[in-house]
Design a protein around this motif. Structure first.
Motif, PDB file in Angstrom:
ATOM      1  N   ALA A 152       0.836  -1.192   0.000  1.00  0.00           N
ATOM      2  CA  ALA A 152       0.000   0.000   0.000  1.00  0.00           C
ATOM      3  C   ALA A 152       0.875   1.247   0.000  1.00  0.00           C
ATOM      4  CB  ALA A 152      -0.911  -0.008   1.237  1.00  0.00           C
ATOM      5  N   ASP A 153       0.301   2.358  -0.470  1.00  0.00           N
ATOM      6  CA  ASP A 153       1.041   3.617  -0.492  1.00  0.00           C
ATOM      7  C   ASP A 153       1.027   4.209   0.907  1.00  0.00           C
ATOM      8  OD1 ASP A 153       1.595   3.430  -3.185  1.00  0.00           O
ATOM      9  OD2 ASP A 153      -0.296   4.388  -3.756  1.00  0.00           O
ATOM     10  N   CYS A 154       1.985   3.805   1.718  1.00  0.00           N
ATOM     11  CA  CYS A 154       2.059   4.272   3.097  1.00  0.00           C
ATOM     12  C   CYS A 154       3.121   5.355   3.218  1.00  0.00           C
ATOM     13  CB  CYS A 154       2.396   3.121   4.035  1.00  0.00           C
ATOM     14  SG  CYS A 154       1.139   1.824   4.070  1.00  0.00           S
ATOM     15  N   GLY A 155       3.018   6.138   4.272  1.00  0.00           N
ATOM     16  CA  GLY A 155       3.963   7.225   4.490  1.00  0.00           C
ATOM     17  C   GLY A 155       5.071   6.826   5.432  1.00  0.00           C
ATOM     18  N   MET A 156       5.680   7.834   6.032  1.00  0.00           N
ATOM     19  CA  MET A 156       6.777   7.612   6.954  1.00  0.00           C
ATOM     20  C   MET A 156       6.305   6.818   8.170  1.00  0.00           C
ATOM     21  SD  MET A 156       9.670   9.060   5.967  1.00  0.00           S
ATOM     22  CE  MET A 156      10.529   9.457   7.485  1.00  0.00           C
ATOM     23  N   SER A 157       7.174   5.973   8.675  1.00  0.00           N
ATOM     24  CA  SER A 157       6.925   5.202   9.902  1.00  0.00           C
ATOM     25  C   SER A 157       5.633   4.395   9.823  1.00  0.00           C
ATOM     26  CB  SER A 157       6.887   6.127  11.120  1.00  0.00           C
ATOM     27  OG  SER A 157       8.104   6.803  11.284  1.00  0.00           O
ATOM     28  N   MET A 158       5.480   3.645   8.726  1.00  0.00           N
ATOM     29  CA  MET A 158       4.325   2.784   8.560  1.00  0.00           C
ATOM     30  C   MET A 158       4.747   1.428   8.024  1.00  0.00           C
ATOM     31  SD  MET A 158       1.325   5.172   6.919  1.00  0.00           S
ATOM     32  CE  MET A 158       0.612   6.542   7.822  1.00  0.00           C
ATOM     33  N   VAL A 159       4.023   0.402   8.417  1.00  0.00           N
ATOM     34  CA  VAL A 159       4.185  -0.930   7.873  1.00  0.00           C
ATOM     35  C   VAL A 159       2.942  -1.240   7.045  1.00  0.00           C
ATOM     36  CG1 VAL A 159       4.327  -3.383   8.429  1.00  0.00           C
ATOM     37  CG2 VAL A 159       5.650  -1.760   9.739  1.00  0.00           C
ATOM     38  N   ALA A 160       3.140  -1.693   5.825  1.00  0.00           N
ATOM     39  CA  ALA A 160       2.012  -2.014   4.954  1.00  0.00           C
ATOM     40  C   ALA A 160       1.577  -3.456   5.164  1.00  0.00           C
ATOM     41  CB  ALA A 160       2.400  -1.795   3.494  1.00  0.00           C
ATOM     42  N   ILE A 161       0.314  -3.638   5.549  1.00  0.00           N
ATOM     43  CA  ILE A 161      -0.278  -4.963   5.690  1.00  0.00           C
ATOM     44  C   ILE A 161      -1.347  -5.072   4.619  1.00  0.00           C
ATOM     45  CG2 ILE A 161      -1.397  -6.587   7.244  1.00  0.00           C
ATOM     46  CD1 ILE A 161      -0.382  -4.931   9.565  1.00  0.00           C
ATOM     47  N   GLU A 162      -0.952  -5.618   3.477  1.00  0.00           N
ATOM     48  CA  GLU A 162      -1.810  -5.625   2.297  1.00  0.00           C
ATOM     49  C   GLU A 162      -2.282  -4.197   2.026  1.00  0.00           C
ATOM     50  OE1 GLU A 162      -4.722  -8.699   2.385  1.00  0.00           O
ATOM     51  OE2 GLU A 162      -3.226 -10.285   2.445  1.00  0.00           O
ATOM     52  N   ASP A 163      -3.568  -3.910   2.175  1.00  0.00           N
ATOM     53  CA  ASP A 163      -4.055  -2.569   1.875  1.00  0.00           C
ATOM     54  C   ASP A 163      -4.257  -1.728   3.134  1.00  0.00           C
ATOM     55  OD1 ASP A 163      -6.128  -4.057   2.848  1.00  0.00           O
ATOM     56  OD2 ASP A 163      -7.623  -3.292   1.446  1.00  0.00           O
ATOM     57  N   VAL A 164      -3.716  -2.186   4.270  1.00  0.00           N
ATOM     58  CA  VAL A 164      -3.828  -1.450   5.522  1.00  0.00           C
ATOM     59  C   VAL A 164      -2.454  -0.912   5.906  1.00  0.00           C
ATOM     60  CG1 VAL A 164      -4.415  -1.570   7.968  1.00  0.00           C
ATOM     61  CG2 VAL A 164      -5.756  -2.856   6.303  1.00  0.00           C
ATOM     62  N   VAL A 201       2.116   2.156  18.990  1.00  0.00           N
ATOM     63  CA  VAL A 201       1.344   1.746  17.816  1.00  0.00           C
ATOM     64  C   VAL A 201      -0.129   1.661  18.189  1.00  0.00           C
ATOM     65  CG1 VAL A 201       1.750  -0.695  18.326  1.00  0.00           C
ATOM     66  CG2 VAL A 201       1.102  -0.005  16.004  1.00  0.00           C
ATOM     67  N   THR A 202      -0.972   2.098  17.265  1.00  0.00           N
ATOM     68  CA  THR A 202      -2.421   1.959  17.423  1.00  0.00           C
ATOM     69  C   THR A 202      -2.910   1.008  16.335  1.00  0.00           C
ATOM     70  OG1 THR A 202      -2.664   4.193  18.338  1.00  0.00           O
ATOM     71  CG2 THR A 202      -4.637   3.145  17.432  1.00  0.00           C
ATOM     72  N   PHE A 203      -3.432  -0.137  16.764  1.00  0.00           N
ATOM     73  CA  PHE A 203      -3.831  -1.180  15.814  1.00  0.00           C
ATOM     74  C   PHE A 203      -5.236  -0.926  15.282  1.00  0.00           C
ATOM     75  CE2 PHE A 203      -0.674  -3.378  18.448  1.00  0.00           C
ATOM     76  CZ  PHE A 203       0.168  -3.861  17.450  1.00  0.00           C
ATOM     77  N   PRO A 204      -5.390  -0.900  13.971  1.00  0.00           N
ATOM     78  CA  PRO A 204      -6.754  -0.880  13.410  1.00  0.00           C
ATOM     79  C   PRO A 204      -7.422  -2.222  13.707  1.00  0.00           C
ATOM     80  CG  PRO A 204      -5.085  -0.271  11.757  1.00  0.00           C
ATOM     81  CD  PRO A 204      -4.359  -0.851  12.920  1.00  0.00           C
ATOM     82  N   VAL A 205      -8.734  -2.204  13.828  1.00  0.00           N
ATOM     83  CA  VAL A 205      -9.443  -3.455  14.108  1.00  0.00           C
ATOM     84  C   VAL A 205      -9.328  -4.422  12.935  1.00  0.00           C
ATOM     85  CG1 VAL A 205     -11.069  -2.419  15.721  1.00  0.00           C
ATOM     86  CG2 VAL A 205     -11.589  -2.411  13.275  1.00  0.00           C
ATOM     87  N   GLU A 206      -8.914  -3.907  11.752  1.00  0.00           N
ATOM     88  CA  GLU A 206      -8.710  -4.803  10.610  1.00  0.00           C
ATOM     89  C   GLU A 206      -7.492  -5.705  10.801  1.00  0.00           C
ATOM     90  OE1 GLU A 206     -10.579  -0.994   9.052  1.00  0.00           O
ATOM     91  OE2 GLU A 206      -8.981  -1.559  10.423  1.00  0.00           O
ATOM     92  N   VAL A 207      -6.638  -5.366  11.779  1.00  0.00           N
ATOM     93  CA  VAL A 207      -5.402  -6.134  11.989  1.00  0.00           C
ATOM     94  C   VAL A 207      -5.469  -6.937  13.283  1.00  0.00           C
ATOM     95  CG1 VAL A 207      -2.887  -5.967  12.249  1.00  0.00           C
ATOM     96  CG2 VAL A 207      -4.090  -4.418  10.686  1.00  0.00           C
ATOM     97  N   LEU A 208      -5.629  -6.248  14.414  1.00  0.00           N
ATOM     98  CA  LEU A 208      -5.719  -6.909  15.725  1.00  0.00           C
ATOM     99  C   LEU A 208      -6.867  -6.314  16.511  1.00  0.00           C
ATOM    100  CD1 LEU A 208      -2.028  -7.095  17.079  1.00  0.00           C
ATOM    101  CD2 LEU A 208      -3.331  -8.902  15.977  1.00  0.00           C
TER     102      LEU A 208
END
Length: 283
Positions: A152-164, A201-208
């Protein structure tokens, strides 16, 4: 006005004139009138020449079977002296070694295939030129599947998990990769820590969902704060992994027992000697 006062006034006026002329002269003349080329390129070249041996990689994360490109620069070369490159596995074994000569620009580059390496984790690349004091190193994460995937097109300090895009903040180190463990309902963030630091880190519910336990290098951490989906964990220098256990790991990301997540951009935080764990504000 007496003679002494007249001479003093003349001296002040003359000094002011000299200072003004000096300032105008400095503005008209560049700092380096004989220099040619882009100042940024000259600065980069100066940095390279100040370091006896530099080495870097084209990526921070590779999958088994990927080709690793190692590039470097030698500040001052000597005749018939090669650069020796060794790669150490996470367990410390030498899995690859080779020698090559720098080119006419004092640079070197070589590609290494990783298909025969079965061990996953952090690999160390050690380069040495002549005397053991002329060495440098880099490191990378080797995962169990190919790192060539759509990110995914992520910015600084991000890990891409498919489209998240999983956003994080880290002090004292860098995030080098991530792994989802569906069997244990956990997510592992692989890190390198040059100093004591903190990961938020703040986890989206789509991940954890519902994080209840955090391990640092396999040991339960008592220096962690969990606030809903937000987690703040402190880690010591030398830490390599932070594992988050949750009530749910979204199945889409755990179809493979150890699904590997690519890092969109590694943010390297250089921490000074004053940035110690005790100085990091607690939340």
């Amino acid at each position: 006005m007496n003679t002494c006062t007249t001479y003093s006034l003349f001296a002040v006026v003359a000094a002011a004139g000299l200072l003004g002329a000096g300032s105008a002269f400095a503005q008209l003349n560049p700092a380096c009138p004989n220099c040619e080329g882009d100042p940024r390129e000259l600065a980069e070249e100066a940095v390279l020449n100040a370091v006896p041996l530099s080495v870097w990689l084209d990526q921070a994360t590779y999958g088994t079977g990927d080709v690793i490109t190692i590039t470097g620069h030698v500040a001052h070369t000597a005749a018939d002296v090669p650069v020796t490159i060794k790669i150490h596995s996470p367990s410390g074994n030498i899995v690859w070694v080779n020698q090559l000569a720098p080119d006419e620009n004092n640079e070197f580059e070589i590609q290494v295939a990783s298909e025969s390496w079965s061990e996953t984790g952090i690999y160390q690349v050690l380069a040495q030129y002549g005397h053991p004091s002329k060495d440098n190193k880099a490191q990378f994460m080797l995962t169990s599947t190919s790192s060539v995937m759509e990110v995914a097109d992520c910015g600084m300090s991000m890990v891409a998990i498919e489209d998240v895009c999983l956003e994080y903040e880290i002090e004292g180190g860098m995030v080098t990769g991530a792994t989802v463990n569906q069997g244990d309902t956990s997510l592992i963030l692989h890190i390198t820590a040059d100093d004591n630091g903190k990961l938020s880190v703040t986890f989206p519910v789509e991940v954890l969902e519902e994080v209840f336990l955090v391990l640092v290098d396999g040991e339960e951490s008592d220096d962690v704060m969990i606030d809903g989906q937000s987690v703040h964990v402190y880690f010591p220098a030398g830490a390599e992994s932070i594992e988050f256990f949750a009530a749910k790991v979204i199945p889409e990301f755990g179809a493979v027992a150890a699904a590997v997540l690519a890092v969109a951009l590694v943010s390297i935080i250089v921490v000074s000697a004053r940035s110690r764990l005790g100085l990091v504000p607690r939340i």
